[in-house]
Enzyme design. Structure first.
Site, PDB file in Angstrom:
ATOM      1  N   ALA A  17      28.892  70.445 105.584  1.00 13.98           N
ATOM      2  CA  ALA A  17      27.987  70.090 106.678  1.00 13.98           C
ATOM      3  C   ALA A  17      28.781  69.792 107.936  1.00 13.98           C
ATOM      4  O   ALA A  17      29.950  69.406 107.884  1.00 13.98           O
ATOM      5  CB  ALA A  17      27.139  68.888 106.296  1.00 13.98           C
ATOM      6  N   ARG A  26      19.550  68.828 100.871  1.00 13.10           N
ATOM      7  CA  ARG A  26      19.590  69.830  99.804  1.00 13.10           C
ATOM      8  C   ARG A  26      18.377  69.712  98.890  1.00 13.10           C
ATOM      9  O   ARG A  26      17.837  70.708  98.402  1.00 13.10           O
ATOM     10  CB  ARG A  26      20.883  69.693  98.999  1.00 13.10           C
ATOM     11  CG  ARG A  26      22.127  70.164  99.741  1.00 13.10           C
ATOM     12  CD  ARG A  26      23.369  69.995  98.899  1.00 13.10           C
ATOM     13  NE  ARG A  26      23.749  68.591  98.739  1.00 13.10           N
ATOM     14  CZ  ARG A  26      24.318  68.090  97.649  1.00 13.10           C
ATOM     15  NH1 ARG A  26      24.565  68.864  96.608  1.00 13.10           N
ATOM     16  NH2 ARG A  26      24.644  66.816  97.595  1.00 13.10           N
ATOM     17  N   LEU A  53      28.592  62.833 105.193  1.00  8.67           N
ATOM     18  CA  LEU A  53      28.143  64.222 105.315  1.00  8.67           C
ATOM     19  C   LEU A  53      28.837  65.042 104.234  1.00  8.67           C
ATOM     20  O   LEU A  53      30.023  64.833 103.962  1.00  8.67           O
ATOM     21  CB  LEU A  53      28.513  64.793 106.687  1.00  8.67           C
ATOM     22  CG  LEU A  53      27.571  64.523 107.865  1.00  8.67           C
ATOM     23  CD1 LEU A  53      28.178  65.089 109.145  1.00  8.67           C
ATOM     24  CD2 LEU A  53      26.192  65.115 107.631  1.00  8.67           C
ATOM     25  N   ASP A  54      28.106  65.982 103.623  1.00 18.01           N
ATOM     26  CA  ASP A  54      28.732  66.880 102.659  1.00 18.01           C
ATOM     27  C   ASP A  54      29.884  67.634 103.329  1.00 18.01           C
ATOM     28  O   ASP A  54      29.850  67.874 104.542  1.00 18.01           O
ATOM     29  CB  ASP A  54      27.713  67.893 102.140  1.00 18.01           C
ATOM     30  CG  ASP A  54      26.696  67.268 101.203  1.00 18.01           C
ATOM     31  OD1 ASP A  54      26.987  66.203 100.639  1.00 18.01           O
ATOM     32  OD2 ASP A  54      25.605  67.852 101.042  1.00 18.01           O
ATOM     33  N   PRO A  55      30.910  68.020 102.571  1.00 18.31           N
ATOM     34  CA  PRO A  55      32.065  68.703 103.160  1.00 18.31           C
ATOM     35  C   PRO A  55      31.704  69.919 104.016  1.00 18.31           C
ATOM     36  O   PRO A  55      32.299  70.139 105.069  1.00 18.31           O
ATOM     37  CB  PRO A  55      32.894  69.109 101.936  1.00 18.31           C
ATOM     38  CG  PRO A  55      32.578  68.060 100.927  1.00 18.31           C
ATOM     39  CD  PRO A  55      31.129  67.742 101.132  1.00 18.31           C
TER      40      PRO A  55
END
Length: 303
Positions: free
Chosen positions: A50, A181, A46-48
């Site tokens: 998120a 994204r 997961l992106d930071p």
């Protein structure tokens, strides 16, 4: 001789509700410390910024990570209409804007083109490798790259609500390798208004749900105690999408030694992937052929 890794031989899954501002790797390191585990990994970065479900595998459960990574996942996210950023999320710089705002029906209609088998170009700021180097590292240096489109299966993409003129909340169910994204960016382009992800939450991943996840604060409070161990799910949960086959004690011995072992199967096809168990204990994952399981991964658990 390599240095022996410290920690407990503990296997299973701990489900974390990842907070914003923390990397997936940091979450894994936190869980490994709190569980005093020798080995840990996660299924799906997961992106930071998120939030949501991050399934952390411990010990032998790390051998089942590919099956969770391949499973369907669901995301709920908010798209900021009218602005494109260089990162395709709110962390980046605005690089283009538009005063045009589409109607709700136009948004719903545009979503159809992002369902099914689609081709998706990952963001410039992503972990995709370009000539052996991560794209985000080159993007930080100001380089703009040509990133090849990649296939993605999108099971469903629906509009949950129109928050206001500038914001719409969506929910997507997709296969592995999807970039939310990119969906926001490409939707903005399709609508003619630009767009980026404002906030993102993974609500479930395979058999794991964010609602069942522990917070980082809970993990800290229960660290290195039996209370935290009680939340550990068995490693075979990671094999939820594969059929289970029973084996015999003799078959289990052969499988543990990396050899084909006899299994009892009724509705499993020749060449199908499955896993074998003995008295409820997972023994191996492999391919079923004519009454035997040919092992690909063998679990080293207490016998």
């Amino acid at each position: 001789m390599g240095r022996k890794r410290k920690g407990r031989d503990i296997s299973g899954w701990l489900i974390v509700d990842k907070p914003a501002g923390m990397t997936s790797t940091s979450v894994v390191n936190k869980v490994r410390w709190a569980m005093d585990a020798k080995k840990a990994g996660h299924a799906g970065t997961l992106d930071p910024e998120a939030t949501g479900v991050l399934a952390v595998a411990l010990g032998e459960a790390t051998k089942t990570v590919p099956y969770i990574t391949d499973a369907l996942k669901a995301y709920r996210f908010t798209v900021r209409l009218g602005q494109a950023t260089n990162t395709d999320d709110a962390e980046g710089e605005v690089i283009a804007s538009s005063d045009f705002r589409p109607a709700d029906d136009d948004i719903k209609e545009a979503l159809h083109q992002f369902v099914g088998d689609i081709m998706q170009v990952p963001p410039q700021f992503s972990a995709v490798k370009i000539d052996g180097e991560r794209a985000y590292k080159r993007a930080r240096d100001g380089e703009e790259m040509e990133i090849a489109a990649r296939p993605l299966w999108v099971e469903e993409l629906v509009m949950i609500r129109r928050i206001d003129d500038d914001h719409v909340e969506l929910e997507m169910t997709c296969g592995k390798g999807g970039y939310v994204r990119s969906i926001a960016r490409d939707l903005g382009e399709a609508l003619g208004c630009k767009g980026h992800v404002l906030c993102l939450r993974r609500i479930w991943s395979g058999p794991f749900e964010a609602g069942d996840g522990l917070s980082i604060e809970q993990i800290d409070d229960m660290a290195k105690t039996p209370d935290l161990d009680a939340y550990l799910k068995p490693l075979e949960v990671g094999l939820d999408d594969l059929p289970e086959l029973r084996t015999t004690a003799e078959g289990a011995t052969k499988l543990r030694n990396g050899n084909p072992g006899m299994v009892f199967a009724s509705d499993v096809d020749y060449g199908e992937e499955a896993w074998a168990s003995l008295d409820g204990e997972p023994i191996a994952v492999g391919v079923y052929k004519a009454g035997e399981l040919h092992p690909k991964r063998v679990f080293v658990t207490a016998q």
